[in-house]
Design a protein around this motif. Structure first.
Motif, PDB file in Angstrom:
ATOM      1  N   LEU A   1     -54.115 -42.001 -11.780  1.00 26.35           N
ATOM      2  CA  LEU A   1     -53.563 -41.845 -10.430  1.00 26.35           C
ATOM      3  C   LEU A   1     -52.079 -42.195 -10.393  1.00 26.35           C
ATOM      4  O   LEU A   1     -51.305 -41.601  -9.630  1.00 26.35           O
ATOM      5  CB  LEU A   1     -54.343 -42.727  -9.450  1.00 26.35           C
ATOM      6  CG  LEU A   1     -54.018 -42.600  -7.964  1.00 26.35           C
ATOM      7  CD1 LEU A   1     -54.234 -41.172  -7.482  1.00 26.35           C
ATOM      8  CD2 LEU A   1     -54.876 -43.559  -7.162  1.00 26.35           C
ATOM      9  N   LYS A   2     -51.683 -43.150 -11.232  1.00 28.84           N
ATOM     10  CA  LYS A   2     -50.271 -43.547 -11.281  1.00 28.84           C
ATOM     11  C   LYS A   2     -49.386 -42.410 -11.793  1.00 28.84           C
ATOM     12  O   LYS A   2     -48.191 -42.373 -11.484  1.00 28.84           O
ATOM     13  CB  LYS A   2     -50.101 -44.771 -12.192  1.00 28.84           C
ATOM     14  CG  LYS A   2     -50.718 -46.043 -11.641  1.00 28.84           C
ATOM     15  CD  LYS A   2     -50.670 -47.155 -12.686  1.00 28.84           C
ATOM     16  CE  LYS A   2     -51.440 -48.384 -12.239  1.00 28.84           C
ATOM     17  NZ  LYS A   2     -51.496 -49.405 -13.315  1.00 28.84           N
ATOM     18  N   ARG A   3     -49.983 -41.506 -12.585  1.00 35.31           N
ATOM     19  CA  ARG A   3     -49.194 -40.434 -13.184  1.00 35.31           C
ATOM     20  C   ARG A   3     -49.375 -39.104 -12.457  1.00 35.31           C
ATOM     21  O   ARG A   3     -48.426 -38.391 -12.157  1.00 35.31           O
ATOM     22  CB  ARG A   3     -49.570 -40.280 -14.660  1.00 35.31           C
ATOM     23  CG  ARG A   3     -48.701 -39.283 -15.407  1.00 35.31           C
ATOM     24  CD  ARG A   3     -49.030 -39.207 -16.884  1.00 35.31           C
ATOM     25  NE  ARG A   3     -50.395 -38.753 -17.121  1.00 35.31           N
ATOM     26  CZ  ARG A   3     -51.398 -39.544 -17.496  1.00 35.31           C
ATOM     27  NH1 ARG A   3     -51.187 -40.837 -17.684  1.00 35.31           N
ATOM     28  NH2 ARG A   3     -52.605 -39.075 -17.683  1.00 35.31           N
ATOM     29  N   GLN A   4     -50.639 -38.747 -12.169  1.00 39.81           N
ATOM     30  CA  GLN A   4     -50.938 -37.473 -11.517  1.00 39.81           C
ATOM     31  C   GLN A   4     -52.362 -37.519 -10.980  1.00 39.81           C
ATOM     32  O   GLN A   4     -53.281 -37.907 -11.696  1.00 39.81           O
ATOM     33  CB  GLN A   4     -50.798 -36.305 -12.515  1.00 39.81           C
ATOM     34  CG  GLN A   4     -51.031 -34.933 -11.908  1.00 39.81           C
ATOM     35  CD  GLN A   4     -51.109 -33.834 -12.961  1.00 39.81           C
ATOM     36  OE1 GLN A   4     -51.536 -34.072 -14.085  1.00 39.81           O
ATOM     37  NE2 GLN A   4     -50.679 -32.629 -12.595  1.00 39.81           N
ATOM     38  N   ALA A   5     -52.532 -37.101  -9.735  1.00 42.54           N
ATOM     39  CA  ALA A   5     -53.860 -37.152  -9.126  1.00 42.54           C
ATOM     40  C   ALA A   5     -54.629 -35.850  -9.333  1.00 42.54           C
ATOM     41  O   ALA A   5     -55.759 -35.858  -9.828  1.00 42.54           O
ATOM     42  CB  ALA A   5     -53.746 -37.455  -7.633  1.00 42.54           C
ATOM     43  N   LEU A   6     -54.045 -34.725  -8.942  1.00 42.29           N
ATOM     44  CA  LEU A   6     -54.698 -33.428  -9.056  1.00 42.29           C
ATOM     45  C   LEU A   6     -53.868 -32.499  -9.934  1.00 42.29           C
ATOM     46  O   LEU A   6     -52.686 -32.743 -10.159  1.00 42.29           O
ATOM     47  CB  LEU A   6     -54.912 -32.812  -7.672  1.00 42.29           C
ATOM     48  CG  LEU A   6     -55.785 -33.627  -6.711  1.00 42.29           C
ATOM     49  CD1 LEU A   6     -55.838 -32.960  -5.346  1.00 42.29           C
ATOM     50  CD2 LEU A   6     -57.187 -33.818  -7.264  1.00 42.29           C
ATOM     51  N   HIS A   7     -54.489 -31.436 -10.406  1.00 40.71           N
ATOM     52  CA  HIS A   7     -53.788 -30.545 -11.324  1.00 40.71           C
ATOM     53  C   HIS A   7     -53.137 -29.377 -10.573  1.00 40.71           C
ATOM     54  O   HIS A   7     -53.485 -29.062  -9.447  1.00 40.71           O
ATOM     55  CB  HIS A   7     -54.730 -30.039 -12.414  1.00 40.71           C
ATOM     56  CG  HIS A   7     -56.054 -29.531 -11.922  1.00 40.71           C
ATOM     57  ND1 HIS A   7     -57.088 -30.359 -11.569  1.00 40.71           N
ATOM     58  CD2 HIS A   7     -56.509 -28.278 -11.720  1.00 40.71           C
ATOM     59  CE1 HIS A   7     -58.122 -29.653 -11.186  1.00 40.71           C
ATOM     60  NE2 HIS A   7     -57.798 -28.372 -11.251  1.00 40.71           N
ATOM     61  N   SER A   8     -52.239 -28.722 -11.259  1.00 37.78           N
ATOM     62  CA  SER A   8     -51.417 -27.677 -10.631  1.00 37.78           C
ATOM     63  C   SER A   8     -52.179 -26.381 -10.401  1.00 37.78           C
ATOM     64  O   SER A   8     -51.759 -25.551  -9.614  1.00 37.78           O
ATOM     65  CB  SER A   8     -50.209 -27.368 -11.522  1.00 37.78           C
ATOM     66  OG  SER A   8     -50.641 -26.707 -12.711  1.00 37.78           O
TER      67      SER A   8
ATOM     68  N   LEU B   1     -50.811 -24.733 -14.931  1.00 41.14           N
ATOM     69  CA  LEU B   1     -50.615 -25.270 -16.269  1.00 41.14           C
ATOM     70  C   LEU B   1     -51.956 -25.737 -16.838  1.00 41.14           C
ATOM     71  O   LEU B   1     -52.922 -25.938 -16.097  1.00 41.14           O
ATOM     72  CB  LEU B   1     -49.621 -26.424 -16.258  1.00 41.14           C
ATOM     73  CG  LEU B   1     -48.120 -26.056 -16.183  1.00 41.14           C
ATOM     74  CD1 LEU B   1     -47.772 -25.486 -14.819  1.00 41.14           C
ATOM     75  CD2 LEU B   1     -47.276 -27.293 -16.451  1.00 41.14           C
ATOM     76  N   LEU B   2     -52.005 -25.937 -18.146  1.00 40.16           N
ATOM     77  CA  LEU B   2     -53.230 -26.417 -18.777  1.00 40.16           C
ATOM     78  C   LEU B   2     -53.352 -27.921 -18.560  1.00 40.16           C
ATOM     79  O   LEU B   2     -52.438 -28.673 -18.882  1.00 40.16           O
ATOM     80  CB  LEU B   2     -53.204 -26.101 -20.276  1.00 40.16           C
ATOM     81  CG  LEU B   2     -53.167 -24.609 -20.646  1.00 40.16           C
ATOM     82  CD1 LEU B   2     -53.061 -24.456 -22.159  1.00 40.16           C
ATOM     83  CD2 LEU B   2     -54.398 -23.893 -20.118  1.00 40.16           C
ATOM     84  N   ASP B   3     -54.474 -28.348 -18.001  1.00 40.71           N
ATOM     85  CA  ASP B   3     -54.664 -29.783 -17.755  1.00 40.71           C
ATOM     86  C   ASP B   3     -55.397 -30.412 -18.939  1.00 40.71           C
ATOM     87  O   ASP B   3     -56.491 -29.982 -19.309  1.00 40.71           O
ATOM     88  CB  ASP B   3     -55.404 -30.041 -16.436  1.00 40.71           C
ATOM     89  CG  ASP B   3     -56.499 -29.024 -16.167  1.00 40.71           C
ATOM     90  OD1 ASP B   3     -56.274 -27.831 -16.387  1.00 40.71           O
ATOM     91  OD2 ASP B   3     -57.583 -29.441 -15.731  1.00 40.71           O
TER      92      ASP B   3
END
Length: 457
Positions: free
Chosen positions: A117-124, A127-129
């Motif tokens: 969560l500190k870096r990224q919550a949901l994906h775009s 892009l490849l997650d």
């Protein structure tokens, strides 16, 4: 009414909503709440359910004490237990219908989610997650046989929907065989496989092509295959819970699942195992398929898959089956399925299950739990019909719904939550965290015995 007056009313309404939101957020932030705050939370919860959620829940939830006052509004949890707003602790043997396999708020699962969560919550979505790829690899490694490709969902019914659609695309057949007492979810596709008439009737007609046969009756299963083939309605797939959960913890007869697998092979049909409830260590193996030495073509996961922290689900399928989605990966998608937070939770959950040997623990503690419950029920055969189970998936069947409800309510009043409701309590389910201690098991059994003695048969 003038435009200015309307705007003024809307502005005041927004101010009130903002004040309410701030009060709620302040309460969420607190580690401890006082009696006045607990009373406010209880009132707002009950009023909110009555006026804005569904008043029916107030009648069916075990939130009413003997004098009719609402006393149980959950607020916090840890380990094998949770607490209500008044600080009363409950041993959780319902487990959110089987989601807390690694316990409530396991530190490693929480850490994985908060770190992500500190870096990224949901994906775009473009892009490849990375975590989706890594979790899929882990699933390919731990699932039975040659299951290889994963598709991620948010819940059990979504996993079943994905499995049904994949089966249809694989063979272009449209007939499915399900079983009596099956529960596969409540969205239209999965509900078509579910057997409970109360859930089905208001929404008929459902998805065409579903046949239901008695669970455990291999002769009827064979005859249904034969009839379907003879009338040109070849079976796309059989969908089964290896052990039926909602149906009352119904274990399959010896060799039944192997015989179903053989029938599927014979008729070129897929076998779908719905392990939404039996998976992730619940039955004493990571997957119930391993118990019965049967490899399905598609396995459905959810509930405990997200570690009791995030909603998460998946299907895992053989490459031969899954490749029908290769040409167009957008044939079946979901916005939030496989999101980074859910994947982080699932990865950590699988790590905990392996590191702490929780499937093995479920087998050992479950055997003890089952033995002690049977011992406690001796002398009450007029009330208890059967106690059965596998691992920490245990069912207590009573002769009447009323007895089951009274036992469930009596346990609740003593600080133990089990799965039994006013509308379906003939069999109550016990599905605690796989981390439950022997002392907690003894406490549950002791209270079960005492409650039985006070319930009229």
């Amino acid at each position: 009414m003038s435009i200015d007056y309307k705007q003024e009313l809307k502005s005041k309404q927004n101010e009130q909503v903002s004040e309410y939101i701030n009060r709620v957020l302040e309460l969420i932030e607190k580690e401890e709440i006082n009696e006045e705050e607990a009373a406010w939370i209880t009132k707002e919860t009950v009023d909110g359910f009555r006026e804005h959620v569904n008043p029916g829940f107030l009648a069916y939830r075990k939130t009413v004490t003997k004098d009719g006052q609402f006393a149980a509004v959950e607020w916090s949890d840890n380990g094998s237990c949770f607490k209500d707003v008044n600080g009363k602790e409950y041993i959780d043997c319902l487990g959110g219908f089987g989601i807390y396999n690694v316990g409530h708020r396991h530190p490693k699962v929480l850490k994985a989610v908060t770190d992500q969560l500190k870096r990224q919550a949901l994906h775009s979505q473009d892009l490849l997650d990375p975590l989706r790829a890594m979790l899929a690899k882990i699933l390919a490694d731990i699932t039975p046989g040659d299951l290889k490709y994963a598709f991620f969902t948010n819940s059990g019914t979504e996993s079943v929907e994905a499995a049904l659609k994949l089966a249809k695309m694989y063979s272009e057949r449209t007939t499915f065989i399900s079983t009596t007492r099956a529960f596969h979810g409540k969205s239209l596709g999965s509900l078509s496989g579910t057997a409970k008439g109360m859930f089905r009737k208001p929404f008929l007609p459902l998805i065409p092509g579903f046949r239901h046969v008695p669970f455990g009756d291999i002769d009827m299963m064979r005859k249904t295959f034969e009839v379907c083939a003879s009338v040109g309605e070849d079976v796309a797939a059989v969908i089964l819970e290896p052990i039926q959960g909602e149906g009352g913890i119904i274990l399959p007869p010896e060799n039944y699942l192997k015989q179903v697998r053989e029938l599927c092979n014979q008729y070129g049909s897929l076998l779908i195992f719905d392990e939404v409830q039996t998976g992730m260590g619940r039955t004493g193996k990571m997957f119930a398929a391993e118990l019965y030495e049967v490899v399905p073509d598609i396995i459905c996961l959810a509930k405990a898959f997200g570690g009791g922290v995030m909603p998460a689900g998946a299907i895992v399928a053989r490459e031969e089956v899954f490749k029908s989605w290769f040409p167009n990966p957008f044939m079946h998608t979901t916005t939030f399925g496989g999101n980074p937070l859910a994947c982080a939770a699932a990865i950590a959950t699988i790590g905990v299950l392996i590191e702490e040997k929780l499937p093995e623990r479920a087998a050992e503690v479950g055997e003890y739990f089952l033995k002690e419950l049977k011992q406690a029920a001796k002398g009450h055969e007029d009330k208890v019909q059967e106690i059965r189970g596998q691992g920490l998936m245990i069912g207590i069947e009573f002769h009447q719904d009323e007895i089951g409800y009274e036992v469930s309510k009596g346990m609740f009043d003593r600080g133990i939550l089990v799965a039994g409701t006013l509308i379906n309590s003939k069999t109550i389910r016990i599905e605690p965290a796989l981390t439950i201690s022997y002392e907690e098991v003894d406490q549950v059994v002791r209270n079960f015995k005492e409650v039985l003695e006070h319930v009229e048969g």
